[in-house]
Design a protein around this motif. Structure first.
Motif, PDB file in Angstrom:
ATOM      1  N   MET A  82       0.735  -1.184  -0.156  1.00  0.00           N
ATOM      2  CA  MET A  82       0.137   0.045  -0.082  1.00  0.00           C
ATOM      3  C   MET A  82       0.856   1.245   0.030  1.00  0.00           C
ATOM      4  SD  MET A  82      -3.275  -0.312   2.424  1.00  0.00           S
ATOM      5  CE  MET A  82      -3.877   1.200   1.913  1.00  0.00           C
ATOM      6  N   GLU A  83       2.158   1.418   0.506  1.00  0.00           N
ATOM      7  CA  GLU A  83       2.615   2.512   0.810  1.00  0.00           C
ATOM      8  C   GLU A  83       2.696   3.284  -0.552  1.00  0.00           C
ATOM      9  OE1 GLU A  83       6.732   1.536   2.271  1.00  0.00           O
ATOM     10  OE2 GLU A  83       6.033   3.360   3.691  1.00  0.00           O
ATOM     11  N   GLY A  84       2.202   4.642  -0.245  1.00  0.00           N
ATOM     12  CA  GLY A  84       2.071   5.523  -1.216  1.00  0.00           C
ATOM     13  C   GLY A  84       0.911   5.419  -2.284  1.00  0.00           C
ATOM     14  N   THR A  85       0.225   4.528  -2.036  1.00  0.00           N
ATOM     15  CA  THR A  85      -0.819   4.020  -3.095  1.00  0.00           C
ATOM     16  C   THR A  85      -2.132   4.239  -2.242  1.00  0.00           C
ATOM     17  OG1 THR A  85       0.508   2.478  -4.096  1.00  0.00           O
ATOM     18  CG2 THR A  85      -1.607   2.307  -4.651  1.00  0.00           C
ATOM     19  N   ARG A  86      -3.087   4.767  -3.024  1.00  0.00           N
ATOM     20  CA  ARG A  86      -4.461   4.919  -2.239  1.00  0.00           C
ATOM     21  C   ARG A  86      -5.357   3.644  -2.955  1.00  0.00           C
ATOM     22  NH1 ARG A  86      -6.187  10.440   0.346  1.00  0.00           N
ATOM     23  NH2 ARG A  86      -4.986   9.894   1.953  1.00  0.00           N
ATOM     24  N   MET A  87      -6.054   2.933  -1.863  1.00  0.00           N
ATOM     25  CA  MET A  87      -6.760   1.724  -2.584  1.00  0.00           C
ATOM     26  C   MET A  87      -8.096   1.649  -2.105  1.00  0.00           C
ATOM     27  SD  MET A  87      -4.418  -1.576  -2.000  1.00  0.00           S
ATOM     28  CE  MET A  87      -2.575  -1.517  -2.655  1.00  0.00           C
ATOM     29  N   VAL A  88      -8.721   0.893  -2.770  1.00  0.00           N
ATOM     30  CA  VAL A  88     -10.107   0.419  -2.103  1.00  0.00           C
ATOM     31  C   VAL A  88      -9.863  -0.960  -2.155  1.00  0.00           C
ATOM     32  CG1 VAL A  88     -12.638   0.319  -2.463  1.00  0.00           C
ATOM     33  CG2 VAL A  88     -11.286   2.494  -3.287  1.00  0.00           C
ATOM     34  N   ILE A  89     -10.242  -1.520  -0.939  1.00  0.00           N
ATOM     35  CA  ILE A  89     -10.161  -2.896  -0.811  1.00  0.00           C
ATOM     36  C   ILE A  89     -11.504  -3.510  -0.804  1.00  0.00           C
ATOM     37  CG2 ILE A  89      -9.080  -4.801   0.436  1.00  0.00           C
ATOM     38  CD1 ILE A  89      -6.771  -2.864   1.266  1.00  0.00           C
ATOM     39  N   ALA A  90     -11.698  -4.476  -1.477  1.00  0.00           N
ATOM     40  CA  ALA A  90     -12.978  -5.540  -1.038  1.00  0.00           C
ATOM     41  C   ALA A  90     -12.471  -6.654  -0.337  1.00  0.00           C
ATOM     42  CB  ALA A  90     -13.725  -5.785  -2.315  1.00  0.00           C
ATOM     43  N   LEU A  91     -12.806  -6.727   0.828  1.00  0.00           N
ATOM     44  CA  LEU A  91     -12.584  -8.077   1.463  1.00  0.00           C
ATOM     45  C   LEU A  91     -13.649  -9.238   1.349  1.00  0.00           C
ATOM     46  CD1 LEU A  91     -11.537  -7.017   5.189  1.00  0.00           C
ATOM     47  CD2 LEU A  91      -9.976  -7.475   3.147  1.00  0.00           C
ATOM     48  N   GLY A  92     -13.077 -10.435   1.511  1.00  0.00           N
ATOM     49  CA  GLY A  92     -14.265 -11.656   1.123  1.00  0.00           C
ATOM     50  C   GLY A  92     -14.964 -11.480   2.766  1.00  0.00           C
ATOM     51  N   GLY A  93     -16.316 -12.235   2.656  1.00  0.00           N
ATOM     52  CA  GLY A  93     -17.083 -12.109   3.465  1.00  0.00           C
ATOM     53  C   GLY A  93     -16.741 -12.430   5.005  1.00  0.00           C
ATOM     54  N   GLY A  94     -15.687 -13.235   4.924  1.00  0.00           N
ATOM     55  CA  GLY A  94     -15.179 -14.193   6.083  1.00  0.00           C
ATOM     56  C   GLY A  94     -14.040 -13.240   6.705  1.00  0.00           C
ATOM     57  N   ALA A  95     -13.376 -12.511   5.797  1.00  0.00           N
ATOM     58  CA  ALA A  95     -12.185 -12.023   6.145  1.00  0.00           C
ATOM     59  C   ALA A  95     -12.123 -11.184   7.395  1.00  0.00           C
ATOM     60  CB  ALA A  95     -11.626 -11.243   5.119  1.00  0.00           C
ATOM     61  N   PHE A  96     -12.944 -10.306   7.614  1.00  0.00           N
ATOM     62  CA  PHE A  96     -12.982  -9.509   8.876  1.00  0.00           C
ATOM     63  C   PHE A  96     -13.575 -10.078   9.956  1.00  0.00           C
ATOM     64  CE2 PHE A  96     -14.258  -5.444  10.839  1.00  0.00           C
ATOM     65  CZ  PHE A  96     -13.123  -4.640  10.805  1.00  0.00           C
ATOM     66  N   ALA A  97     -14.075 -11.176  10.002  1.00  0.00           N
ATOM     67  CA  ALA A  97     -14.666 -12.201  11.161  1.00  0.00           C
ATOM     68  C   ALA A  97     -13.453 -12.972  11.609  1.00  0.00           C
ATOM     69  CB  ALA A  97     -15.466 -12.857  10.623  1.00  0.00           C
ATOM     70  N   GLN A  98     -12.045 -12.986  11.034  1.00  0.00           N
ATOM     71  CA  GLN A  98     -11.206 -13.589  11.693  1.00  0.00           C
ATOM     72  C   GLN A  98     -10.191 -12.719  12.195  1.00  0.00           C
ATOM     73  OE1 GLN A  98     -10.764 -17.071  10.557  1.00  0.00           O
ATOM     74  NE2 GLN A  98     -12.824 -16.696   9.627  1.00  0.00           N
ATOM     75  N   PRO A  99      -9.947 -13.002  13.731  1.00  0.00           N
ATOM     76  CA  PRO A  99      -9.187 -11.921  14.369  1.00  0.00           C
ATOM     77  C   PRO A  99      -7.955 -11.477  13.825  1.00  0.00           C
ATOM     78  CG  PRO A  99     -10.038 -13.854  15.852  1.00  0.00           C
ATOM     79  CD  PRO A  99     -10.449 -14.008  14.365  1.00  0.00           C
ATOM     80  N   GLU A 100      -7.108 -12.371  13.456  1.00  0.00           N
ATOM     81  CA  GLU A 100      -5.793 -12.205  12.799  1.00  0.00           C
ATOM     82  C   GLU A 100      -6.010 -11.003  11.706  1.00  0.00           C
ATOM     83  OE1 GLU A 100      -7.100 -14.981  12.948  1.00  0.00           O
ATOM     84  OE2 GLU A 100      -6.678 -16.149  11.092  1.00  0.00           O
ATOM     85  N   ASN A 101      -6.983 -11.266  10.784  1.00  0.00           N
ATOM     86  CA  ASN A 101      -7.179 -10.234   9.729  1.00  0.00           C
ATOM     87  C   ASN A 101      -7.484  -8.836  10.444  1.00  0.00           C
ATOM     88  OD1 ASN A 101      -6.525 -12.146   7.949  1.00  0.00           O
ATOM     89  ND2 ASN A 101      -8.369 -12.691   7.719  1.00  0.00           N
ATOM     90  N   TRP A 102      -8.526  -8.968  11.517  1.00  0.00           N
ATOM     91  CA  TRP A 102      -8.984  -7.713  11.954  1.00  0.00           C
ATOM     92  C   TRP A 102      -7.744  -6.836  12.591  1.00  0.00           C
ATOM     93  CZ3 TRP A 102      -9.028  -5.371  16.898  1.00  0.00           C
ATOM     94  CH2 TRP A 102      -9.860  -4.415  16.847  1.00  0.00           C
ATOM     95  N   ARG A 103      -6.971  -7.540  13.202  1.00  0.00           N
ATOM     96  CA  ARG A 103      -5.658  -7.111  14.045  1.00  0.00           C
ATOM     97  C   ARG A 103      -4.901  -6.379  12.868  1.00  0.00           C
ATOM     98  NH1 ARG A 103      -6.148 -11.034  17.797  1.00  0.00           N
ATOM     99  NH2 ARG A 103      -4.956 -12.554  16.386  1.00  0.00           N
ATOM    100  N   LEU A 104      -4.697  -6.972  11.724  1.00  0.00           N
ATOM    101  CA  LEU A 104      -3.717  -6.517  10.558  1.00  0.00           C
ATOM    102  C   LEU A 104      -4.206  -5.426  10.068  1.00  0.00           C
ATOM    103  CD1 LEU A 104      -1.142  -8.122   9.299  1.00  0.00           C
ATOM    104  CD2 LEU A 104      -2.687  -8.901   7.714  1.00  0.00           C
TER     105      LEU A 104
END
Ligand code: S3P
Length: 182
Positions: free
Chosen positions: A80-102
Motif C-alpha cells: 500500500m505504501e504511497g498508493t491509495r486503495m479501495v479493498i474489497a474483503l471476502g465475507g469471512g475475512a473481517f471475522a478472523q481476528p488475525e485479519n482484523w488486527r492486521l
C-alpha cells in the motif's frame, strides 16, 4: 470525526460485510469515483493459488482458504505504501481476528456494508461458484448472525438495502468525507 482530516492519514478503505453485501461492485464504483486503485482480496487469493475459491475449499478445506486469505491480505497491505486503495474483503475475512488486527494496525478505514439477510441471500444467487459456504437460507442466517458483531467493529456502517451500487458508493464516499455535490 472530521472525515477529511481522518482520511488524510489513511492510505486506503476496506469494505467489509457478509456475502452479497456488494463489497466488490461497490468497491469498483468507489475506486472509479475516488480515482484510487481497486483490489479484490478474493481475486488476489485465486491468482496466488492458481485456482478458484470453490476448488480451494473443496480440495484443501476452509482452514487452508483462511490462511491463503490472511497471506493475501498481508501482501496487499505491504504494497500500500504511497498508493491509495479501495479493498474489497471476502465475507469471512473481517471475522478472523488475525485479519482484523492486521487491518487495525494499517492506515485503512473500514466500512461495513450492511443489508437485511434475506436480501444478501438473494444477491448471492448471482455468483454461486465463488461462495461454497452458501447452502440454504437457514444456514446463511446462522452464519450471518455469528459474524455480525465482527462487522460492527468497522469504523463506519452503510446501509445498502434496496440501494443501487452507485448510490452506495456515493454514500461511502460521503461518510469518508470525500463525497462531492452532484
Ligand atoms: C466467504 C465469502 C466469499 C469468499 C469465500 C468465503 C465467507 O467472498 O471469500 O467464498 O466466508 O463469507 P464474498 O463475500 O465476496 O462472497
Amino acid at each position: 470525526m472530521a472525515g477529511k482530516a481522518f482520511l488524510s492519514q489513511q492510505a486506503g478503505v476496506a469494505l467489509v460485510g457478509f456475502m452479497g453485501a456488494g463489497k466488490t461492485s461497490v468497491g469498483e464504483a468507489l475506486s472509479r469515483r475516488l480515482n484510487w486503485r481497486f483490489e479484490d482480496l478474493d481475486e488476489r487469493i485465486t491468482l496466488r493459488a492458481g485456482c478458484g475459491i470453490e476448488q480451494i475449499f473443496r480440495e484443501q478445506g476452509e482452514p487452508a482458504f483462511r490462511s491463503a486469505e490472511h497471506a493475501a491480505l498481508r501482501e496487499l497491505l505491504a504494497e500500500m505504501e504511497g498508493t491509495r486503495m479501495v479493498i474489497a474483503l471476502g465475507g469471512g475475512a473481517f471475522a478472523q481476528p488475525e485479519n482484523w488486527r492486521l487491518l487495525a494496525g494499517a492506515p485503512v478505514t473500514t466500512v461495513f456494508l450492511d443489508a437485511p439477510v434475506e436480501e444478501l441471500f438473494r444477491r448471492c444467487g448471482e455468483h454461486p461458484a465463488r461462495r461454497p459456504l452458501v447452502k440454504d437460507l437457514q444456514q446463511f442466517q446462522r452464519l450471518h448472525e455469528l459474524r455480525r458483531e465482527n462487522y460492527l467493529k468497522a469504523a463506519f456502517r452503510v446501509e445498502t438495502g434496496g440501494k443501487d451500487v452507485e448510490a452506495v458508493a456515493l454514500e461511502v464516499a460521503w461518510v469518508l468525507g470525500m463525497g462531492t455535490a452532484e
